[in-house]
Design a protein around this motif. Structure first.
Motif, short mmCIF file in Angstrom:
data_model
loop_
_atom_site.label_atom_id
_atom_site.label_comp_id
_atom_site.label_asym_id
_atom_site.label_seq_id
_atom_site.Cartn_x
_atom_site.Cartn_y
_atom_site.Cartn_z
N THR A 291 1.47 -1.14 0.13
CA THR A 291 -0.28 0.24 0.05
C THR A 291 1.19 1.45 0.21
N THR A 292 1.53 1.42 1.02
CA THR A 292 2.89 2.55 1.09
C THR A 292 3.86 3.08 -0.50
N ASP A 293 4.35 1.29 -0.93
CA ASP A 293 4.87 1.61 -2.58
C ASP A 293 3.60 2.18 -3.20
N ILE A 294 2.90 1.30 -3.29
CA ILE A 294 1.89 1.43 -4.39
C ILE A 294 0.89 3.41 -4.39
N GLY A 295 0.78 3.46 -3.09
CA GLY A 295 0.55 4.94 -2.96
C GLY A 295 1.66 5.93 -3.24
N THR A 296 2.96 5.97 -2.12
CA THR A 296 4.02 6.28 -3.08
C THR A 296 4.33 6.68 -4.89
N ALA A 297 4.03 5.33 -5.17
CA ALA A 297 3.99 5.27 -6.74
C ALA A 297 2.97 6.01 -7.54
N ILE A 298 1.57 5.73 -6.84
CA ILE A 298 0.30 7.26 -7.04
C ILE A 298 0.72 8.54 -7.43
N LEU A 299 1.48 8.86 -6.70
CA LEU A 299 0.96 10.01 -6.06
C LEU A 299 2.41 10.70 -7.13
N GLU A 300 3.60 10.13 -7.43
CA GLU A 300 4.65 11.06 -8.37
C GLU A 300 3.62 10.63 -9.63
N ILE B 128 -6.75 -2.59 -2.40
CA ILE B 128 -6.04 -1.50 -1.72
C ILE B 128 -5.66 -0.47 -2.71
N ALA B 129 -6.04 -0.19 -3.54
CA ALA B 129 -6.38 1.15 -4.41
C ALA B 129 -7.24 2.04 -3.48
N PRO B 130 -8.39 1.84 -3.51
CA PRO B 130 -9.13 3.16 -1.89
C PRO B 130 -8.26 3.34 -0.77
N GLN B 131 -7.28 2.43 -0.59
CA GLN B 131 -6.70 3.18 1.03
C GLN B 131 -5.41 3.73 0.47
N ALA B 132 -5.02 3.49 -0.49
CA ALA B 132 -3.57 3.92 -0.87
C ALA B 132 -3.94 5.41 -1.27
N LEU B 133 -4.73 5.50 -2.41
CA LEU B 133 -5.87 6.96 -2.49
C LEU B 133 -6.27 7.74 -1.00
N LYS B 134 -6.37 6.98 -0.18
CA LYS B 134 -7.11 7.56 0.65
C LYS B 134 -5.72 7.73 1.75
N LYS B 135 -4.99 7.53 2.03
CA LYS B 135 -3.93 7.31 3.08
C LYS B 135 -2.71 8.35 2.58
#
Length: 103
Positions: free
Chosen positions: A11-20, A41-48
């Motif tokens: 979740t951390t890795d994907i969230g950071t990558a999505i932001l970039e 996982i996507a909604p968790q990453a997008l929210k967090k």
């Protein structure tokens, strides 16, 4: 516990990558990352994960005026009512920036 730790790291890795990817306005990469993360996982990453603790990926997309990215993020579970550090949700940001296509 190992499974939970592994999921948290993904979740951390994907969230950071999505932001970039959103910062670069790379729709193709953002799409691939969201597909890789999947619906659970996507909604968790997008929210967090927020950019410097300020904006979510959805806020960033709307600040850049990228309606296509914003729509994609919403399709994958981004919350248009989540507040950023300025207590502004993405919906109000879209209205203020006249991105009516997203509304």
């Amino acid at each position: 516990n190992a499974i939970l730790a592994s999921q948290a790291q993904v979740t951390t890795d994907i969230g950071t990558a999505i932001l970039e990817a959103v910062k670069k306005e790379d729709v193709n990469l953002t799409t691939r990352l969201l597909e890789k993360a999947g619906k659970p996982i996507a909604p968790q990453a997008l929210k967090k994960w927020m950019c410097s603790g300020e904006d979510t990926a959805l806020h960033l997309a709307l600040r850049k005026g990228n309606v296509k990215l914003a729509s994609l993020l919403i399709d994958y579970g981004a919350d248009p009512y989540q507040l950023n550090k300025d207590k502004e949700n993405a919906l109000s940001l879209a209205i203020r920036n006249e991105k009516n296509k997203i509304i």
